[in-house]
Design a protein around this motif. Sequence first.
Motif, PDB file in Angstrom:
ATOM      1  N   MET A  46       0.751  -1.278   0.036  1.00  7.96           N
ATOM      2  CA  MET A  46      -0.049   0.203  -0.165  1.00  7.96           C
ATOM      3  C   MET A  46       0.706   1.200  -0.095  1.00  7.96           C
ATOM      4  N   MET A  99      -8.094   5.698   3.129  1.00  9.33           N
ATOM      5  CA  MET A  99      -7.319   4.956   4.040  1.00  9.33           C
ATOM      6  C   MET A  99      -7.970   4.686   5.393  1.00  9.33           C
ATOM      7  N   ARG A 100      -8.725   5.601   5.777  1.00  4.88           N
ATOM      8  CA  ARG A 100      -9.713   5.395   7.111  1.00  4.88           C
ATOM      9  C   ARG A 100     -10.757   4.092   6.591  1.00  4.88           C
ATOM     10  N   ARG A 101     -11.105   4.151   5.596  1.00 10.63           N
ATOM     11  CA  ARG A 101     -12.109   2.997   5.219  1.00 10.63           C
ATOM     12  C   ARG A 101     -11.262   1.655   5.324  1.00 10.63           C
ATOM     13  N   PHE A 102      -9.976   1.815   4.692  1.00 15.09           N
ATOM     14  CA  PHE A 102      -9.165   0.568   4.678  1.00 15.09           C
ATOM     15  C   PHE A 102      -8.751   0.089   6.095  1.00 15.09           C
ATOM     16  N   ALA A 156     -10.106   0.939   8.888  1.00 16.06           N
ATOM     17  CA  ALA A 156     -11.426   0.369   9.585  1.00 16.06           C
ATOM     18  C   ALA A 156     -11.700  -1.065   9.398  1.00 16.06           C
ATOM     19  N   GLU A 157     -11.579  -1.352   8.190  1.00 15.02           N
ATOM     20  CA  GLU A 157     -11.763  -2.888   7.485  1.00 15.02           C
ATOM     21  C   GLU A 157     -10.879  -3.840   8.396  1.00 15.02           C
ATOM     22  N   ASN A 188     -11.470  -2.637  12.752  1.00 12.63           N
ATOM     23  CA  ASN A 188     -12.736  -2.817  13.197  1.00 12.63           C
ATOM     24  C   ASN A 188     -12.878  -1.641  14.310  1.00 12.63           C
ATOM     25  N   GLU A 189     -12.424  -0.731  14.161  1.00 15.69           N
ATOM     26  CA  GLU A 189     -12.319   0.618  15.166  1.00 15.69           C
ATOM     27  C   GLU A 189     -12.712   1.932  14.303  1.00 15.69           C
ATOM     28  N   ASN A 203      -1.235 -11.889   4.460  1.00 13.11           N
ATOM     29  CA  ASN A 203      -2.318 -10.994   4.627  1.00 13.11           C
ATOM     30  C   ASN A 203      -3.397 -11.458   3.880  1.00 13.11           C
ATOM     31  N   GLU A 211      -4.884 -10.267   1.159  1.00  7.19           N
ATOM     32  CA  GLU A 211      -4.719 -10.324  -0.268  1.00  7.19           C
ATOM     33  C   GLU A 211      -4.288 -11.749  -1.224  1.00  7.19           C
ATOM     34  N   TYR A 241      -6.366 -14.566  -3.247  1.00  3.69           N
ATOM     35  CA  TYR A 241      -6.444 -14.802  -4.643  1.00  3.69           C
ATOM     36  C   TYR A 241      -5.614 -16.108  -4.955  1.00  3.69           C
ATOM     37  N   PRO A 261      -3.217  -6.063   5.363  1.00  3.01           N
ATOM     38  CA  PRO A 261      -4.450  -6.146   5.972  1.00  3.01           C
ATOM     39  C   PRO A 261      -5.131  -7.336   5.968  1.00  3.01           C
ATOM     40  N   HIS A 304      -8.841  -7.923   5.868  1.00  7.46           N
ATOM     41  CA  HIS A 304     -10.012  -7.277   5.607  1.00  7.46           C
ATOM     42  C   HIS A 304     -11.268  -8.283   5.206  1.00  7.46           C
ATOM     43  N   ASP A 305     -10.940  -9.621   4.882  1.00  7.00           N
ATOM     44  CA  ASP A 305     -11.972 -10.303   4.458  1.00  7.00           C
ATOM     45  C   ASP A 305     -12.312 -11.387   5.606  1.00  7.00           C
ATOM     46  N   VAL A 334       0.896   3.534  -6.168  1.00  7.93           N
ATOM     47  CA  VAL A 334      -0.018   2.046  -6.054  1.00  7.93           C
ATOM     48  C   VAL A 334      -1.163   2.331  -5.123  1.00  7.93           C
ATOM     49  N   ILE A 377     -18.697   2.301   6.405  1.00  8.93           N
ATOM     50  CA  ILE A 377     -17.633   1.435   7.421  1.00  8.93           C
ATOM     51  C   ILE A 377     -17.010   2.562   8.080  1.00  8.93           C
ATOM     52  N   LYS A 378     -16.864   3.606   7.587  1.00  4.42           N
ATOM     53  CA  LYS A 378     -15.836   4.745   8.335  1.00  4.42           C
ATOM     54  C   LYS A 378     -16.567   4.974   9.574  1.00  4.42           C
ATOM     55  N   TYR A 415     -17.948   1.788  13.065  1.00  2.44           N
ATOM     56  CA  TYR A 415     -17.584   1.670  14.371  1.00  2.44           C
ATOM     57  C   TYR A 415     -17.662   2.776  15.389  1.00  2.44           C
TER      58      TYR A 415
END
Lengths: 455, 537
Positions: free
Chosen positions: A18, A48-51, A53-54, A57-58, A383, A385, A388, A403, A405-406, B79, B467-468, B471
């Motif tokens: 990332m 990045m927040r989205r990522f 948070a996943e 979980n905070e 992680n 990813e 795949y 991460p 995330h799944d 990236v 999602i943001k 939590y």
Amino acid sequence: MKNKVVNLRNVSQNPCSMCMPLGGIIPFKGLEQSMVILHGSQGCSTYMRRFMAEHFNEPIDVGSSALNEKGTVYGGEENLKKGLDNILKVYNPKLIGILTTCLAETIGEDIDRISLEYLQEREMEDFPLVTVPTPAYSDSHTEGYFLAVKRIITRLAQKSEKNEKVNIIIPNISPADIREIKRILEGMEIAYTLLPDFSETMDAPFTNNFGKLPNGGTKLGDIRNMPGAKATIELGITVEDHLSPGKYLENSFGVPLYRLPLPIGLENTDKFILTLKTISGKEVPEMFRKERGRLQDCMIDSHKYNAQGIAVVFGEPELVYAVTKTCLENGIKPKVLATGSKNFKSGQLFGEESSNLKVLTETDFVHIRQVCKEMDVNLAIGNSEGKYLTEKEGIPLVRIGFPIHDRVGGQRILSVGYQGTIMFLDRITNTLLEYKLSNYRSSMYQKYFQGIDVK
Amino acid sequence: MAIDEKMLEQILNKYPAKVKRNRKKHIVIRDIEKGAQEIEANTRTIPGIITNRGCAFAGCKGVVVGPLKDMVHIVHGPVGCAYYSWGTRRNKAKSENPKENFLNYCFSTDMQESDIVFGGEKKLAKMIDEVVEIFHPKAISVSATCPVGLIGDDLVAVAKAAEKRHGIQVLAFNCEGYKGVSQSAGHHIANNILMEKVIGAGNLEEAPSKYSINILGEYNIGGDSWEIERVLKDIGYHVVTVMTGDGSYEELKNAHIAELNLVQCHRSINYIAEMLEIKYGTPWLKVNFIGIENTIKSLRNMAQYFGDPELIQKTEEVIARETARIEPVMAQYKKICEGKTAFCFVGGSRGHHYQGLFAELGVETILAGYEFAHRDDYEGRDIIPEIKSDADSKNIPDLHVTPDQRRYRLKISDEKMAELKKRIPLGNYKGMISDMKDGHVIVDDLNHFETEEFIKILKPDIFASGIKDKYVVQKMGIPSKQLHSYDYSGPYAGFNGAVKFAEDISMAFTSPTWNFITPPWKNKPLLDGKIVDEEAS
């Protein structure tokens, strides 16, 4: 180097890393009452927040200077200052980190000057604004992480009286891992400053009074006194010297530096405990001897199953190194090592062993997948990813690192110390067993009734 | 508990004065007596306020272009941006030939420092060559990230040259993140290019069926459009293309043949809807397939548009069949949900769309808003002439189309159009505010601080968002429902979707998890005991 696999393609397809500012955010989340702002387009902080948070979980609060077209022409100074004003007013943090993005770096924003000027204008010269230049095109999130830790120490540390504490610098590991390292330190009765400590902030217990800034994090006063510590242990042998926070403390303040691998695996944990013993002169408590014994028992219980594992280990360099060592000491054959970062000197790290390893740096998952096929890999460790590899090649994945995330619980995956290693090793062995048991009957049938030779 | 102006004032007082003045214009407490209420929207985000908004890149590549399954979508830049938009929206797609579905992949030019200094055009060109060689896609998109525009890489020229080399379309999207004020700018950029380069490029001249339609602004999150298409096909409609959920480049090229365009998400796609009407004479109808009543209403409006008694009858049959099947199930869930309240803060349409579905379950939406909508999404399209364009919106050029001389065909007469417009939302969207009740709050670009403050006062039973903020809300002890990605669930659209949604939020309400929040030693003694009178016993 002979075994270094070169990627001749221009396509980065399904990347393995990332961007730099993402890594830079994490250490700031491990400081007490701290906030962080990205200087650039608001999309960066939103993504990045989205990522994050996943994974954790905070709630992940990251401000943005929300630059737009006007900012790209006239500079984003005004926006950044406004952003700082608003963060101070609404969050009232004790420290703010300022990270740059591609946008700010490309238009040449001087965040050091802007932040200095800001503090003068607001007459708050003592307030710690920590600037970190993190252009995504220069390095991956791994380097962003260590640079941020180093800049935090550079800004805060001051010549301080000698004290009995030990500095512990950690790489990007799970909050559960951090808690385990703290438990070991406390078990050894060692006073410490651990940086960055996001064990509580990024894995906060549920309470009835939720605050805007989470509790926990390394205390700023402790960071100020890091130069007075007895020693620094940096769990980062893959970290380049110019990014190493421990090296900075050694060079600028003469704090003796011990660079150790992440304590995952028996040998790596031994090194950690032994170093703690050496520094403190304290005896290793019985509790840890028992834990070590249980790990040995676990290794013996599983060794025949593990011998069938041919692994790909991927993710951040530090984790890849520690996990690979753990595989090696358990008879799992790590054939492919992969990281999205440029910095992974496998030759130095593994010595003779390295000739048996295929090492991919700055890589992507398409390339990883291809090499895994060539090497008959049957186990992936890394992680999310890596899913795949499971989807396309049927290679089962043991999740560790960042991460995740799944699946839920990325923040709770424990893998360090003797206890963590036991849990980690069990996850690996059970994955191999599950794979074996689910294929056992069909492979027996094919081999003995149909006469087909299967691997 | 309701909120009044005074309480609102108290919340806003925690901001610096300038911020307070700004934010106040973005918050409206519905007061029906006042008539039309104005709200500020689509203006610059305040720096340092933790907004949920994304950027132009997110709106363009992430939302509108990204779901087209038979194209390879290349992200030109370092990236991060490619990585973060990799499969994160849950826009599902299936292809008859799995080799022609590239949605699982993430393509980045992964620009390095030297590319920033010396330019990334060559790298991009080589990457396009490799992509063609490996994947043979029908077309390629190239989306720009922030540094690309700043260093002056000419995407359009690279794309044009690549088109010549490979004989396939290569679409260049100059959707750098800093453009506009939110992802809304990216929607507009994407709409323009798709309209200019793709729609109409197909060879079909005539619709294969009388009832041929396009579905615009439906992104097939969690399979929504599959459920909508199931019902539409049952009634007898032919779906030419969906923009862009489960959408394909090949189908999109022939979007000009449809007899009617349905608009689900008004914000992200209204530009194409309007342009299709001007260029090909195809009217658009605002629909809402979220919630049973809204789905029924949308189906009936469509039937009205075509005006064919047989179609109207078939529509009623399908409605009757579907409702008979699902109503008893919904009634069970309603028992659980009845009397609860919700916050509904999502994107550019769902903040409005879900209110009906909530209401059917007996849940009242007491606060709603959009991240990146414009005033017309709140106040209705009648307000458009009054919206002043500012510097930010001017930076996104409008595409001016003219009637296509060969293909323009009036689909219905002007008189019929005028008559229909009185009855159905043909070419019109009335916005969110008019559907909200007195005392309810409408907030544009809600941020983390305000989220907490509103929750403390209004204490909703469920918070529907992304999602943001998920939590934040859960830490406050309130169930959340992600309406961006549906928490890995869905579909929520149409009849079956309504049931799935009812099931999901009922699960949130009835989960025993919430009962354990207060530890037993906090509110009551662990062991009940009393002093027993010895003599009495």
